[in-house]
Design an enzyme around this catalytic site. Structure first.
Site: not given
Length: 367
Positions: A14, A109
């Site tokens: 992420d 992500e």
């Protein structure tokens, strides 16, 4: 503890405050300052906020007015999605150095299954650290990572040491960790389900784990078995490298509210042109057109229509949009309009692939 055959090595990467970090990377004058991508102090919605802005409670999806109220020194910059996409593509190339099992969730992500990987490295923790370092070296941006036995736990783990950190939850640590979680953190538990669980005295993973399968199915129907499994670390959703795009959209927030349908059609023509451009770039077309309307009181209305043939041109999209616009009278002035296209032709192609695979398998099984 989980059965050995169930254990996989999943990494969730992420990017930290991705859009805002890209803006600070490209404009050093913004480094260290509270920054919002999208919106303005008068209109619009915040798409992303820097960590400096988050300290003041500025969050994505917050109105620009509320964000400015929370942080008077907040700097607004317009989004540059082409630039974000460019960097996202560079990052994904790094992922593919390690595995082909990459499932992007968005530009910032992705999940990676590194159970078997191209480097032959048995340590998912070391792989995550290597990937984060390569991302930093290549793009100048920080990424966080979560490493565990399934996608659900890895995603939660990636938040633990944010920003610019990582957390590994080994098979032995998963269940004790899950027992400490608030039930609202569990995959599939939305606001309504959370409130129902609270009413039943189920507040944590430990509370959820203490319930029988019969109790959970009685109170939550078919989802009961999912809740029974997920709190025990059983979440068998695979990393899917070929995620199919389900829809494509564009929307504009206006500097002043619009109350005339004629003016709205002028703006919708611009939006339809954007949608057409995006469809053509991706070689897509769709059958379902949805008009999104956000009124001056911030309420949102959507109107949809499905047509018999796949469409991608601005002219055909506008024909449907015009019909939807005049479907009923506007109840308020309008601050945002958007157009989305769904029921895309890539879904048909995927179904054909699945059918072909099924036929191939059946032919191979004949004897």
């Amino acid at each position: 503890m989980l059965e050995a055959h169930q254990i996989r090595k999943i990494i969730h990467i992420d990017m930290d405050a991705f859009y805002a970090s890209v803006e600070q990377l490209d404009n050093p004058e913004l480094v260290g300052k509270p920054l919002a991508v999208g919106g303005s102090e008068k209109r619009g919605v915040v798409a992303a906020a820097s960590y400096e802005a988050r300290k003041f409670g500025v969050r994505s999806a917050m109105s620009g007015v509320a964000a400015k109220r929370n942080c008077p020194d907040l700097i607004f910059v317009p989004p540059r999605f082409d630039r974000y996409r460019e960097i996202s593509n560079e990052i994904r190339k790094i992922f593919f150095e390690y595995t082909d099992l990459v499932e992007p969730l968005s530009l910032d992500e992705a999940y990676l299954d590194v159970t078997e990987n191209k480097k032959g490295n048995p340590s998912a923790t070391m792989i995550a650290a290597e990937i984060r370092k390569k991302i930093k070296d290549k793009t100048g941006l920080n990424a966080s990572a979560g490493i565990s036995i399934n996608k659900f736990v890895a995603k939660i783990a990636s938040d633990i040491n944010k920003p610019n950190g990582q957390k590994t939850l080994s098979p032995e640590e998963v269940i004790p960790f899950l027992e400490t979680l608030d039930v609202k953190k569990f995959f599939g538990v939305g606001k309504v389900t959370k409130e129902k669980m609270y009413r039943l005295g189920i507040y944590t993973g430990k509370d959820l784990k203490s319930q029988t399968l019969e109790f959970l199915t009685e109170n939550f129907g078919k989802s009961g078995i999912h809740y029974y499994n997920v709190v025990r670390g059983i979440h068998n959703s695979k990393v899917k490298p070929s995620r199919i795009q389900k829809s494509l959209a564009a929307e504009h927030t206006f500097s002043e509210n619009i109350s005339s349908e004629i003016f709205m059609m002028q703006r919708l023509e611009e939006i339809a042109m954007e949608v057409e451009d995006r469809l053509l770039k991706r070689k897509l077309a769709g059958k379902t057109v949805t008009l999104k309307i956000r009124y001056s009181d911030f309420s949102i209305q959507t109107r949809s229509k499905t047509v018999p043939l796949f469409i991608a041109s601005k002219e055909l999209i506008l024909e449907v949009v015009k019909e939807l616009l005049y479907q009923e009278k506007m109840k308020e002035s309008v601050r945002l309009l958007g157009i989305s296209i769904s029921n895309l032709n890539n879904e048909i192609s995927k179904k054909k692939e699945v059918l072909k695979e099924s036929i191939d398998v059946q032919l191979k099984l004949e004897f």
